[in-house]
Design a protein around this motif. Structure first.
Motif, PDB file in Angstrom:
ATOM      1  N   ALA A 146      -8.344   3.647   7.499  1.00 37.29           N
ATOM      2  CA  ALA A 146      -8.756   2.679   6.463  1.00 37.29           C
ATOM      3  C   ALA A 146     -10.097   1.994   7.193  1.00 37.29           C
ATOM      4  O   ALA A 146     -10.083   1.804   8.216  1.00 37.29           O
ATOM      5  CB  ALA A 146      -7.696   1.561   6.346  1.00 37.29           C
ATOM      6  N   CYS A 147     -10.962   1.414   6.249  1.00 35.96           N
ATOM      7  CA  CYS A 147     -12.311   0.759   6.505  1.00 35.96           C
ATOM      8  C   CYS A 147     -11.892  -0.603   7.210  1.00 35.96           C
ATOM      9  O   CYS A 147     -10.662  -1.025   6.837  1.00 35.96           O
ATOM     10  CB  CYS A 147     -12.982   0.325   5.339  1.00 35.96           C
ATOM     11  N   ASP A 148     -12.568  -0.508   8.365  1.00 35.65           N
ATOM     12  CA  ASP A 148     -12.173  -2.044   9.081  1.00 35.65           C
ATOM     13  C   ASP A 148     -12.340  -3.215   8.588  1.00 35.65           C
ATOM     14  O   ASP A 148     -11.683  -4.372   8.836  1.00 35.65           O
ATOM     15  CB  ASP A 148     -13.107  -1.955  10.452  1.00 35.65           C
ATOM     16  N   ARG A 149     -13.092  -3.295   7.611  1.00 35.21           N
ATOM     17  CA  ARG A 149     -13.504  -4.437   6.556  1.00 35.21           C
ATOM     18  C   ARG A 149     -12.771  -4.664   5.399  1.00 35.21           C
ATOM     19  O   ARG A 149     -12.426  -5.639   4.881  1.00 35.21           O
ATOM     20  CB  ARG A 149     -15.113  -4.584   6.271  1.00 35.21           C
ATOM     21  N   CYS A 150     -12.559  -3.570   4.613  1.00 35.34           N
ATOM     22  CA  CYS A 150     -12.036  -3.882   3.265  1.00 35.34           C
ATOM     23  C   CYS A 150     -10.464  -3.052   3.051  1.00 35.34           C
ATOM     24  O   CYS A 150      -9.823  -3.221   1.955  1.00 35.34           O
ATOM     25  CB  CYS A 150     -12.961  -3.341   1.909  1.00 35.34           C
ATOM     26  N   LEU A 151     -10.158  -2.182   4.095  1.00 34.44           N
ATOM     27  CA  LEU A 151      -9.031  -1.449   4.139  1.00 34.44           C
ATOM     28  C   LEU A 151      -8.986  -0.252   3.031  1.00 34.44           C
ATOM     29  O   LEU A 151      -7.704   0.118   2.947  1.00 34.44           O
ATOM     30  CB  LEU A 151      -7.792  -2.263   4.001  1.00 34.44           C
TER      31      LEU A 151
ATOM     32  N   LEU B  60     -16.057   2.595   8.770  1.00 35.32           N
ATOM     33  CA  LEU B  60     -16.620   1.800   7.593  1.00 35.32           C
ATOM     34  C   LEU B  60     -16.490   2.431   6.498  1.00 35.32           C
ATOM     35  O   LEU B  60     -16.898   3.854   6.333  1.00 35.32           O
ATOM     36  CB  LEU B  60     -18.000   1.296   7.672  1.00 35.32           C
ATOM     37  N   CYS B  61     -16.305   2.095   5.197  1.00 32.04           N
ATOM     38  CA  CYS B  61     -16.042   3.124   3.965  1.00 32.04           C
ATOM     39  C   CYS B  61     -17.668   3.280   3.622  1.00 32.04           C
ATOM     40  O   CYS B  61     -17.834   4.480   3.027  1.00 32.04           O
ATOM     41  CB  CYS B  61     -15.549   2.197   2.895  1.00 32.04           C
ATOM     42  N   ARG B  62     -18.445   2.231   4.137  1.00 30.39           N
ATOM     43  CA  ARG B  62     -19.904   2.501   3.898  1.00 30.39           C
ATOM     44  C   ARG B  62     -20.624   1.560   4.927  1.00 30.39           C
ATOM     45  O   ARG B  62     -19.978   0.454   5.164  1.00 30.39           O
ATOM     46  CB  ARG B  62     -20.357   2.181   2.365  1.00 30.39           C
TER      47      ARG B  62
ATOM     48  N   ASP C 134     -22.897  -0.653   4.257  1.00 29.92           N
ATOM     49  CA  ASP C 134     -22.900  -2.135   4.016  1.00 29.92           C
ATOM     50  C   ASP C 134     -21.710  -2.541   3.263  1.00 29.92           C
ATOM     51  O   ASP C 134     -21.563  -3.601   2.494  1.00 29.92           O
ATOM     52  CB  ASP C 134     -24.193  -2.336   2.962  1.00 29.92           C
ATOM     53  N   CYS C 135     -20.642  -2.274   3.777  1.00 28.20           N
ATOM     54  CA  CYS C 135     -19.376  -2.519   3.112  1.00 28.20           C
ATOM     55  C   CYS C 135     -19.209  -4.078   3.176  1.00 28.20           C
ATOM     56  O   CYS C 135     -19.623  -4.708   4.301  1.00 28.20           O
ATOM     57  CB  CYS C 135     -18.191  -2.100   3.801  1.00 28.20           C
ATOM     58  N   LYS C 136     -18.866  -5.011   1.969  1.00 27.37           N
ATOM     59  CA  LYS C 136     -18.859  -6.341   2.129  1.00 27.37           C
ATOM     60  C   LYS C 136     -17.623  -6.779   2.548  1.00 27.37           C
ATOM     61  O   LYS C 136     -17.337  -7.952   2.525  1.00 27.37           O
ATOM     62  CB  LYS C 136     -19.226  -6.768   0.520  1.00 27.37           C
TER      63      LYS C 136
END
Ligand SMILES: [Zn+2]
Ligand SMILES: [Zn+2]
Length: 176
Positions: free
Chosen positions: A67-72, A130-132, A134-136
């Motif tokens: 999973a993305c570290d920021r947005c899961l 990260l999913c990308r 610039d993941c917000k």
């Protein structure tokens, strides 16, 4: 799977090539459990490397569901693993720290291929998922995924800097 190394460990000049299936269905580490979604067999080249020693070279490709570290959001982690290890027979004294460590992979005269791949995955796990770029991330107030929609909560800290701090924090916590 256990691979019998007794011939490569004892016969001078002996080499062997083989492909063994990776049994691992799930990688469990301190960071959690990650399902293996794709995998290739492990390709091994085994070669005698002196009395009671063998060199095991090989490669395997594994994909895991992470999973993305920021947005899961679900993000696959693709690992292309290549390894080279010197393995020793149970009746031979390990010459250095590395050989001693590799001894953990041996069960008598057999190499534990699963344990080897486990160690390799641990060693090549990405510092940041990260999913990308610039993941917000998600909103710290309401949990909204901000890549999908801005929720408008008052979070007072500028997003980009907060994200960077978050990454450092995550990297720190990821030391396995
Ligand atoms: Zn993300
Ligand atoms: Zn919010």
């Amino acid at each position: 799977m256990l691979i019998n190394l007794s011939e490569v460990l004892t016969l001078e000049g002996k080499t062997e090539e083989l492909s063994v299936p990776l049994e691992m269905e799930c990688f469990s580490g301190r960071l959690g459990d990650f399902a293996v979604t794709e995998k290739t067999p492990i390709a091994f080249t085994l070669a005698n490397a002196g009395t009671g020693k063998a060199k095991a070279e090989g490669s395997v490709r594994v994909s895991l569901a992470a999973a993305c570290d920021r947005c899961l959001t679900q993000v696959p982690v693709h690992l292309e693993i290549a390894f080279e290890r010197i393995l020793t027979a149970p009746d031979v004294v390990a010459e250095d720290e590395e050989e001693a460590e590799n001894r953990q992979l041996m069960d008598g005269w057999q190499l534990d291929a699963e344990a080897l791949v486990y160690q390799e995955i641990l060693g090549s796990w990405p510092m940041k998922i990260l999913c990308r770029e610039d993941c917000k991330g998600t909103c710290p107030v309401c949990g909204q995924n901000r890549n999908i929609r801005e929720c408008g909560c008052d979070t007072f800290v500028p997003d980009p800097r907060m994200a960077v701090i978050g990454d450092i924090f995550n990297a720190y916590n990821k030391e396995v």
